[in-house]
Design a protein around this motif. Structure first.
Motif, short mmCIF file in Angstrom:
data_model
loop_
_atom_site.label_atom_id
_atom_site.label_comp_id
_atom_site.label_asym_id
_atom_site.label_seq_id
_atom_site.Cartn_x
_atom_site.Cartn_y
_atom_site.Cartn_z
N ASN A 40 0.74 -1.22 -0.11
CA ASN A 40 0.00 0.03 0.09
C ASN A 40 0.96 1.09 -0.08
N TYR A 41 0.40 2.25 -0.78
CA TYR A 41 1.20 3.46 -0.87
C TYR A 41 0.77 4.73 -0.64
N ASP A 42 1.02 5.62 -0.04
CA ASP A 42 0.60 7.07 0.17
C ASP A 42 1.52 8.02 -0.44
N PHE A 43 1.60 9.11 -0.02
CA PHE A 43 2.52 10.33 -0.51
C PHE A 43 3.69 10.59 0.23
N GLY A 44 3.88 9.74 1.50
CA GLY A 44 5.15 9.83 2.42
C GLY A 44 5.10 11.10 3.16
N PRO A 45 6.03 11.27 4.01
CA PRO A 45 6.09 12.26 4.79
C PRO A 45 6.13 13.76 4.04
N ARG A 175 0.75 19.58 -13.41
CA ARG A 175 2.04 19.26 -12.85
C ARG A 175 2.35 17.78 -13.32
N SER A 176 3.46 17.48 -13.68
CA SER A 176 4.23 16.02 -14.27
C SER A 176 5.40 16.11 -13.62
N SER A 177 5.65 14.93 -12.88
CA SER A 177 7.01 14.48 -12.20
C SER A 177 7.37 13.27 -12.94
N PRO A 178 8.80 13.13 -13.37
CA PRO A 178 8.89 11.56 -13.89
C PRO A 178 9.17 10.83 -12.67
N ALA A 179 9.10 9.35 -12.92
CA ALA A 179 9.16 8.51 -12.07
C ALA A 179 10.37 7.75 -12.12
N ALA A 180 11.18 7.54 -10.96
CA ALA A 180 12.36 6.95 -10.71
C ALA A 180 12.36 5.66 -11.23
N SER A 181 11.18 4.91 -10.89
CA SER A 181 11.37 3.43 -11.34
C SER A 181 9.97 3.11 -11.83
N ALA A 182 9.98 2.21 -13.03
CA ALA A 182 8.76 2.03 -13.72
C ALA A 182 7.75 0.88 -13.10
N ASP A 183 7.39 1.18 -12.17
CA ASP A 183 6.46 0.49 -11.17
C ASP A 183 5.68 1.43 -10.26
N ALA A 184 4.85 0.59 -9.63
CA ALA A 184 3.87 1.30 -8.38
C ALA A 184 4.84 2.46 -7.64
N GLU A 193 5.28 14.00 -5.65
CA GLU A 193 5.98 15.30 -5.98
C GLU A 193 5.19 16.16 -6.93
N ALA A 194 4.41 15.59 -7.74
CA ALA A 194 3.28 16.53 -8.50
C ALA A 194 2.58 17.47 -7.67
N SER A 195 1.85 16.68 -6.61
CA SER A 195 0.77 17.36 -5.66
C SER A 195 1.62 18.33 -4.80
N ASP A 196 2.60 18.20 -4.43
CA ASP A 196 3.66 19.31 -3.91
C ASP A 196 3.70 20.26 -4.59
N ALA A 197 4.07 20.19 -5.85
CA ALA A 197 4.47 21.31 -6.81
C ALA A 197 3.08 21.96 -7.06
N LEU A 198 1.99 21.22 -7.18
CA LEU A 198 0.67 21.96 -7.38
C LEU A 198 0.39 22.74 -6.00
N SER A 199 0.72 22.27 -4.85
CA SER A 199 0.42 22.83 -3.72
C SER A 199 1.14 24.36 -3.74
#
Length: 214
Positions: A40-45, A175-184, A193-199
């Motif tokens: 399970n994932y969220d947006f982290g700290p 906003r668009s942010s590149p993913a460091a890995s091609a997975d979930a 990261e995109a949500s933080d930039a939008l904030s």
């Protein structure tokens, strides 16, 4: 005197298929044991605040309604889109989910970022007369793959600011942010990261609006 008797052809025909079935069952059991563990994932700290908006320009208090959006974002399923294969189809990850719905996660993140910037965040039920009201509607929230090895997290939303039931301004942000890995996991981090930039974009925009009712 004993004589060695070789197995009959009938016996050999029955023994070989049984051996193949046993080997196939063992192989399937091995594959099942190697299935990815659910995650399970969220947006982290919450990252450190970025001082990009002048303190005097920010609203002292802001009423924030919960983020709204399409029904597909009101589920914990994690989806991705293959732009290079079928851009009109969304596909779910089999073993990965969000810890809450994307709408809930965005609501929590935006409110936390606004509060982190020094703005008092009020619920609609606690709104004071004349306080600015912010409504956010998500139009896009997706991990999109431009190739099998490259993806990005993209968010587009429409924000509307009101005061005393009158529209002050409305703007669309993306906003668009590149993913460091091609997975979930890579998609979750990119969308955070995109949500933080939008904030930050929202706070800069709110700082340009009238600070008090005329």
């Amino acid at each position: 005197m004993r004589t060695n008797v070789s197995p009959s052809p009938l016996f050999r025909r029955h023994r070989v298929p049984a051996l193949l079935l046993a080997l196939a069952a063992a192989a399937l059991a091995g594959c099942a044991s190697k299935s990815p563990a659910p995650a399970n994932y969220d947006f982290g700290p919450l990252p450190a605040a970025a001082s990009t908006t002048a303190a005097a320009a920010k609203p002292a208090a802001l009423v924030m309604a919960d983020v709204s959006g399409p029904a597909a974002l009101d589920s914990e399923r994690m989806h991705y889109r293959l732009l290079y294969a079928d851009a009109q189809q969304t596909r779910p990850y089999a073993y990965n989910h969000w810890s809450g719905t994307p709408l809930q996660l965005l609501t929590q993140r935006l409110k936390a970022r606004v509060a982190q910037a020094g703005v008092k965040v009020l619920a609609p039920s606690d709104a004071a007369a004349g306080a600015m009201l912010l409504r956010v509607e998500v139009e896009e929230f997706a991990q999109t793959f431009s190739s099998a090895s490259q993806s990005q997290g993209s968010i587009r939303l429409r924000a509307s600011a009101f005061r005393n039931h009158q529209l002050l301004d409305q703007r669309t942000f993306a906003r668009s942010s590149p993913a460091a890995s091609a997975d979930a996991g890579g998609g979750a981090r990119a969308l955070a990261e995109a949500s933080d930039a939008l904030s930050a974009d929202l706070l800069a925009w709110l700082a340009t609006l009238p600070a008090a009712a005329k």
